[in-house]
Design a protein around this motif. Sequence first.
Motif, PDB file in Angstrom:
ATOM      1  N   MET A  37       0.855  -1.189   0.000  1.00 11.24           N
ATOM      2  CA  MET A  37       0.000   0.000   0.000  1.00 11.24           C
ATOM      3  C   MET A  37       0.892   1.240   0.000  1.00 11.24           C
ATOM      4  N   SER A  38       1.119   1.796  -1.163  1.00 11.62           N
ATOM      5  CA  SER A  38       1.917   3.002  -1.262  1.00 11.62           C
ATOM      6  C   SER A  38       1.048   4.212  -0.950  1.00 11.62           C
ATOM      7  N   SER A  39       1.672   5.348  -0.760  1.00 13.34           N
ATOM      8  CA  SER A  39       0.907   6.558  -0.455  1.00 13.34           C
ATOM      9  C   SER A  39       0.015   6.954  -1.625  1.00 13.34           C
ATOM     10  N   GLY A  40       0.463   6.678  -2.842  1.00 15.43           N
ATOM     11  CA  GLY A  40      -0.367   6.976  -4.005  1.00 15.43           C
ATOM     12  C   GLY A  40      -1.616   6.119  -4.053  1.00 15.43           C
ATOM     13  N   ARG A  41      -1.462   4.846  -3.711  1.00 17.13           N
ATOM     14  CA  ARG A  41      -2.622   3.962  -3.692  1.00 17.13           C
ATOM     15  C   ARG A  41      -3.611   4.375  -2.613  1.00 17.13           C
ATOM     16  N   VAL A  42      -3.095   4.725  -1.438  1.00 15.48           N
ATOM     17  CA  VAL A  42      -3.982   5.140  -0.348  1.00 15.48           C
ATOM     18  C   VAL A  42      -4.705   6.427  -0.725  1.00 15.48           C
ATOM     19  N   GLY A  43      -3.980   7.372  -1.313  1.00 14.99           N
ATOM     20  CA  GLY A  43      -4.607   8.619  -1.743  1.00 14.99           C
ATOM     21  C   GLY A  43      -5.677   8.398  -2.800  1.00 14.99           C
ATOM     22  N   ALA A  44      -5.411   7.492  -3.729  1.00 12.17           N
ATOM     23  CA  ALA A  44      -6.389   7.200  -4.779  1.00 12.17           C
ATOM     24  C   ALA A  44      -7.630   6.534  -4.198  1.00 12.17           C
ATOM     25  N   ILE A  45      -7.438   5.639  -3.235  1.00 10.64           N
ATOM     26  CA  ILE A  45      -8.586   4.988  -2.594  1.00 10.64           C
ATOM     27  C   ILE A  45      -9.413   6.006  -1.830  1.00 10.64           C
ATOM     28  N   VAL A  46      -8.752   6.897  -1.110  1.00 15.68           N
ATOM     29  CA  VAL A  46      -9.479   7.928  -0.354  1.00 15.68           C
ATOM     30  C   VAL A  46     -10.249   8.835  -1.308  1.00 15.68           C
ATOM     31  N   ALA A  47      -9.624   9.224  -2.404  1.00 12.16           N
ATOM     32  CA  ALA A  47     -10.304  10.090  -3.380  1.00 12.16           C
ATOM     33  C   ALA A  47     -11.539   9.409  -3.955  1.00 12.16           C
ATOM     34  N   ALA A  48     -11.411   8.144  -4.304  1.00 12.17           N
ATOM     35  CA  ALA A  48     -12.549   7.417  -4.875  1.00 12.17           C
ATOM     36  C   ALA A  48     -13.666   7.242  -3.848  1.00 12.17           C
ATOM     37  N   LEU A  49     -13.314   6.942  -2.599  1.00 10.53           N
ATOM     38  CA  LEU A  49     -14.342   6.755  -1.578  1.00 10.53           C
ATOM     39  C   LEU A  49     -15.040   8.053  -1.209  1.00 10.53           C
ATOM     40  N   VAL A  50     -14.287   9.147  -1.124  1.00 12.28           N
ATOM     41  CA  VAL A  50     -14.912  10.447  -0.839  1.00 12.28           C
ATOM     42  C   VAL A  50     -15.838  10.839  -1.984  1.00 12.28           C
ATOM     43  N   GLY A  51     -15.394  10.631  -3.214  1.00 11.02           N
ATOM     44  CA  GLY A  51     -16.241  10.940  -4.364  1.00 11.02           C
ATOM     45  C   GLY A  51     -17.483  10.070  -4.412  1.00 11.02           C
ATOM     46  N   LEU A  52     -17.336   8.789  -4.108  1.00 11.54           N
ATOM     47  CA  LEU A  52     -18.481   7.881  -4.093  1.00 11.54           C
ATOM     48  C   LEU A  52     -19.475   8.264  -3.001  1.00 11.54           C
TER      49      LEU A  52
END
Length: 131
Positions: A37-52
Amino acid sequence: MSIRHLFITAILAASTLAVPAVAHASAQPMAASVTTMSSGRVGAIVAALVGLTGVIIGGLALTGRLRAGSAAVVALLAGLIAMAIGGLVVATADGGLGTGNGLGGAFVGLLVGLASSVVGGLGLLRSRRAV
């Protein structure tokens, strides 16, 4: 010239030619493991979940199950936050798609954030007309 001298010359020439190739290969970003779990992956997951979350709240505001004004504002802000986080991950990703930097997920976060902003904006328009 002896065989030994030719052999040493061939080894030195081969190692001299191989050094730039090895240096170039080591400069390429390594693909991350599937479980890393890199910082980019965590950031992308957070962005997708906040948007969803914003899309869901905006959809509920459009159907009338939530107070339209405040829920639409929350959806709009969630979309803007998701797009900001997704854009940050896209801007700071070292490699391309498939390298484990979260670039693909960041694009998903950008798109879901855009959808959340659109749904939130529609909810705001609907709440302004009703007043």
